[in-house]
Write a protein that holds these residues in place. Structure first.
Motif, PDB file in Angstrom:
ATOM      1  N   ASP A  16     -24.811  43.311   2.440  1.00 30.93           N
ATOM      2  CA  ASP A  16     -26.093  43.213   3.144  1.00 30.93           C
ATOM      3  C   ASP A  16     -27.255  43.493   2.196  1.00 30.93           C
ATOM      4  OD1 ASP A  16     -24.765  42.582   5.409  1.00 30.93           O
ATOM      5  OD2 ASP A  16     -24.986  44.546   6.367  1.00 30.93           O
ATOM      6  N   TYR A  17     -27.008  44.326   1.194  1.00 25.62           N
ATOM      7  CA  TYR A  17     -28.050  44.621   0.195  1.00 25.62           C
ATOM      8  C   TYR A  17     -28.262  43.402  -0.713  1.00 25.62           C
ATOM      9  CZ  TYR A  17     -30.232  46.690  -3.950  1.00 25.62           C
ATOM     10  OH  TYR A  17     -31.059  46.958  -5.013  1.00 25.62           O
ATOM     11  N   LEU A  18     -27.159  42.832  -1.210  1.00 25.21           N
ATOM     12  CA  LEU A  18     -27.269  41.716  -2.157  1.00 25.21           C
ATOM     13  C   LEU A  18     -27.765  40.437  -1.480  1.00 25.21           C
ATOM     14  CD1 LEU A  18     -24.126  42.534  -4.304  1.00 25.21           C
ATOM     15  CD2 LEU A  18     -26.531  42.956  -4.869  1.00 25.21           C
ATOM     16  N   TYR A  19     -27.639  40.367  -0.151  1.00 21.66           N
ATOM     17  CA  TYR A  19     -28.140  39.222   0.627  1.00 21.66           C
ATOM     18  C   TYR A  19     -29.636  38.999   0.347  1.00 21.66           C
ATOM     19  CZ  TYR A  19     -29.513  36.699   4.934  1.00 21.66           C
ATOM     20  OH  TYR A  19     -30.023  35.810   5.836  1.00 21.66           O
ATOM     21  N   GLN A  20     -30.389  40.103   0.280  1.00 20.53           N
ATOM     22  CA  GLN A  20     -31.839  40.009   0.024  1.00 20.53           C
ATOM     23  C   GLN A  20     -32.130  39.210  -1.247  1.00 20.53           C
ATOM     24  OE1 GLN A  20     -31.918  42.371   2.953  1.00 20.53           O
ATOM     25  NE2 GLN A  20     -31.369  43.639   1.246  1.00 20.53           N
ATOM     26  N   ALA A  21     -31.444  39.608  -2.321  1.00 19.06           N
ATOM     27  CA  ALA A  21     -31.675  38.976  -3.622  1.00 19.06           C
ATOM     28  C   ALA A  21     -31.278  37.499  -3.579  1.00 19.06           C
ATOM     29  CB  ALA A  21     -30.883  39.709  -4.695  1.00 19.06           C
ATOM     30  N   ASP A  22     -30.123  37.214  -2.954  1.00 20.68           N
ATOM     31  CA  ASP A  22     -29.648  35.822  -2.881  1.00 20.68           C
ATOM     32  C   ASP A  22     -30.618  34.953  -2.087  1.00 20.68           C
ATOM     33  OD1 ASP A  22     -27.428  36.436  -4.312  1.00 20.68           O
ATOM     34  OD2 ASP A  22     -26.095  36.617  -2.577  1.00 20.68           O
ATOM     35  N   ARG A  23     -31.050  35.472  -0.948  1.00 22.04           N
ATOM     36  CA  ARG A  23     -31.951  34.682  -0.088  1.00 22.04           C
ATOM     37  C   ARG A  23     -33.303  34.465  -0.766  1.00 22.04           C
ATOM     38  NH1 ARG A  23     -32.875  31.982   2.471  1.00 22.04           N
ATOM     39  NH2 ARG A  23     -33.989  32.676   4.322  1.00 22.04           N
ATOM     40  N   LEU A  24     -33.793  35.486  -1.442  1.00 22.17           N
ATOM     41  CA  LEU A  24     -35.088  35.327  -2.102  1.00 22.17           C
ATOM     42  C   LEU A  24     -34.973  34.309  -3.246  1.00 22.17           C
ATOM     43  CD1 LEU A  24     -36.319  39.020  -2.049  1.00 22.17           C
ATOM     44  CD2 LEU A  24     -37.561  37.075  -1.082  1.00 22.17           C
ATOM     45  N   ARG A  25     -33.906  34.420  -4.035  1.00 20.92           N
ATOM     46  CA  ARG A  25     -33.720  33.481  -5.150  1.00 20.92           C
ATOM     47  C   ARG A  25     -33.669  32.048  -4.617  1.00 20.92           C
ATOM     48  NH1 ARG A  25     -28.592  34.301  -8.760  1.00 20.92           N
ATOM     49  NH2 ARG A  25     -27.733  34.072  -6.676  1.00 20.92           N
ATOM     50  N   GLU A  26     -32.957  31.884  -3.497  1.00 22.87           N
ATOM     51  CA  GLU A  26     -32.843  30.568  -2.858  1.00 22.87           C
ATOM     52  C   GLU A  26     -34.224  30.020  -2.470  1.00 22.87           C
ATOM     53  OE1 GLU A  26     -29.228  30.563  -0.154  1.00 22.87           O
ATOM     54  OE2 GLU A  26     -30.861  30.443   1.299  1.00 22.87           O
ATOM     55  N   GLU A  27     -35.037  30.883  -1.850  1.00 23.63           N
ATOM     56  CA  GLU A  27     -36.357  30.426  -1.378  1.00 23.63           C
ATOM     57  C   GLU A  27     -37.309  30.167  -2.552  1.00 23.63           C
ATOM     58  OE1 GLU A  27     -37.041  29.438   1.572  1.00 23.63           O
ATOM     59  OE2 GLU A  27     -35.292  30.216   2.643  1.00 23.63           O
ATOM     60  N   PHE A  28     -37.189  30.943  -3.628  1.00 20.88           N
ATOM     61  CA  PHE A  28     -38.000  30.646  -4.827  1.00 20.88           C
ATOM     62  C   PHE A  28     -37.572  29.299  -5.402  1.00 20.88           C
ATOM     63  CE2 PHE A  28     -38.859  35.341  -5.148  1.00 20.88           C
ATOM     64  CZ  PHE A  28     -40.245  35.247  -5.174  1.00 20.88           C
ATOM     65  N   ALA A  29     -36.254  29.077  -5.467  1.00 22.24           N
ATOM     66  CA  ALA A  29     -35.734  27.818  -6.037  1.00 22.24           C
ATOM     67  C   ALA A  29     -36.242  26.617  -5.235  1.00 22.24           C
ATOM     68  CB  ALA A  29     -34.216  27.845  -6.070  1.00 22.24           C
ATOM     69  N   LEU A  30     -36.286  26.747  -3.904  1.00 24.50           N
ATOM     70  CA  LEU A  30     -36.784  25.652  -3.057  1.00 24.50           C
ATOM     71  C   LEU A  30     -38.248  25.330  -3.375  1.00 24.50           C
ATOM     72  CD1 LEU A  30     -35.260  26.565   0.446  1.00 24.50           C
ATOM     73  CD2 LEU A  30     -34.747  24.550  -0.958  1.00 24.50           C
ATOM     74  N   ARG A  31     -38.937  26.319  -3.943  1.00 22.59           N
ATOM     75  CA  ARG A  31     -40.347  26.131  -4.311  1.00 22.59           C
ATOM     76  C   ARG A  31     -40.505  25.854  -5.807  1.00 22.59           C
ATOM     77  NH1 ARG A  31     -39.291  28.667  -0.068  1.00 22.59           N
ATOM     78  NH2 ARG A  31     -40.612  28.416   1.775  1.00 22.59           N
ATOM     79  N   GLY A  32     -39.390  25.524  -6.450  1.00 22.19           N
ATOM     80  CA  GLY A  32     -39.416  25.126  -7.866  1.00 22.19           C
ATOM     81  C   GLY A  32     -39.548  26.277  -8.844  1.00 22.19           C
ATOM     82  N   VAL A  33     -39.292  27.484  -8.404  1.00 18.12           N
ATOM     83  CA  VAL A  33     -39.434  28.642  -9.296  1.00 18.12           C
ATOM     84  C   VAL A  33     -38.060  29.285  -9.505  1.00 18.12           C
ATOM     85  CG1 VAL A  33     -40.556  30.903  -9.603  1.00 18.12           C
ATOM     86  CG2 VAL A  33     -41.779  29.033  -8.469  1.00 18.12           C
TER      87      VAL A  33
END
Ligand SMILES: Nc1ncnc2c1ncn2[C@@H]1O[C@H](COP(=O)(O)OP(=O)(O)O)[C@@H](O)[C@H]1O
Ligand SMILES: [Mg+2]
Length: 291
Positions: A16-33
């Motif tokens: 549940d802790y690592l979910y935060q990092a994975d989800r954020l990385r995913e959303e940054f990637a969707l925005r080209g970052v």
């Protein structure tokens, strides 16, 4: 193109802790970052002999999903914009400091008294100490570690004897005592604020016999409507503490909501699943707008 990192605790492998990092990385990637997830191993930041700060990963920003005060201060001093700021994380990490920061700001919170720090191994907590706590806060009374999470370091003392036992056991641990809000037993309200706006809320209801409603302890989550009054209360709290992102817990008191605590690194998996609000997208968008 802006470059950032997400800093996570090296030792925490809780999904549940690592979910935060994975989800954020995913959303940054969707925005080209492209944002790398970095563990706060020894050596990711330090100070050289000439006084210069040496960083292993240089980014324009860091989403700091840990509470490691040395690394966050080193990153900030080296010019990295931290989400949240080191100051805001430190004030939220220590629940008693959060109470102090929000005192005199017109925010209702349960009454509290801090436990004195003890440096003397042979110290015995006496009756007068516990009588003072009970006179200030009544019984039962909540005993909380100043640094605690997931409901693990929150206890309820039903009588003077139980209180004295906690006080004795915790005398070397920063902790404090908090008025028990009986009407809210086993139930609280989690509100998440991102970039100054309250975006989602849910109630959490504990299993029978449990007074702590944390989702991590089996609390059942249900979506809760955000009205203008709740938004403005939550947004005022986040602004007072200087938080870019947070999840705050409210208790249901007789005369309205009482703020229980503020989490600068609130887990958002249960909230995303319960409310359908894309917390990671809101946070990534806010960060990219800000840096
Ligand atoms: N003063 C209180 N009165 C009633 N219930 C409380 C009180 N403080 C905490 N609780 C219950 O215990 C839970 C955990 O306490 P909290 O301070 O949020 O610690 P944690 O950081 O571990 O989540 C809360 O979500 C709430 O259900
Ligand atoms: Mg909590």
């Amino acid at each position: 193109m802006k470059k950032g990192i997400i800093v996570v605790n090296a030792y925490s492998d809780n999904a549940d802790y690592l979910y935060q990092a994975d989800r954020l990385r995913e959303e940054f990637a969707l925005r080209g970052v492209c944002v790398e997830v970095v563990k706060n191993y020894c050596g990711i930041a330090g100070i050289q002999k000439n006084g210069k700060i040496a960083l292993q990963e240089k980014g324009d920003f860091a989403v700091f999903l840990d509470k490691d005060k040395y690394i966050m201060r080193l990153l900030e001093k080296a010019g990295v914009r931290l989400f949240n700021s080191a100051r805001a994380i430190e004030v939220c990490d220590d629940k008693m400091l959060t109470h102090i920061a929000l005192s005199q700001a017109g925010i209702s919170m349960p009454a509290v008294v801090p436990a004195p720090l003890c440096y003397t191994p042979e110290a015995e907590i006496g009756k007068a100490y516990c009588d003072n706590v009970i006179a200030a806060l009544g019984l039962p009374v909540v005993v909380k570690h100043s640094y605690g999470s997931l409901g693990k370091e929150v206890f309820l003392a039903d009588d003077a004897e139980a209180l004295c036992a906690y006080a004795q056991q915790l005398r070397f641990t920063p902790h404090f005592y908090q008025q028990f809000i009986a009407e809210s037993r086993g139930r609280d309200l989690r509100v998440v604020v991102v970039g100054g706006k309250a975006i989602a809320a849910m109630t959490r209801t504990a299993e029978k016999g449990e007074f702590r409603s944390n989702a991590a302890r089996g609390g059942r989550c249900e979506t809760f409507p955000l009205d203008a009054e709740l938004c403005s209360l939550a947004e005022k709290i986040a602004a007072t503490l200087g938080l870019d992102y947070c999840g705050m817990d409210f208790l249901f008191g007789k005369e309205g909501l009482l703020l229980c605590e503020v989490n600068s690194n609130a887990y958002f998996k249960a909230l995303e699943r319960t409310t359908g609000v894309n917390v990671a997208a809101a946070y990534a968008e806010y960060i990219l707008r800000t840096v």
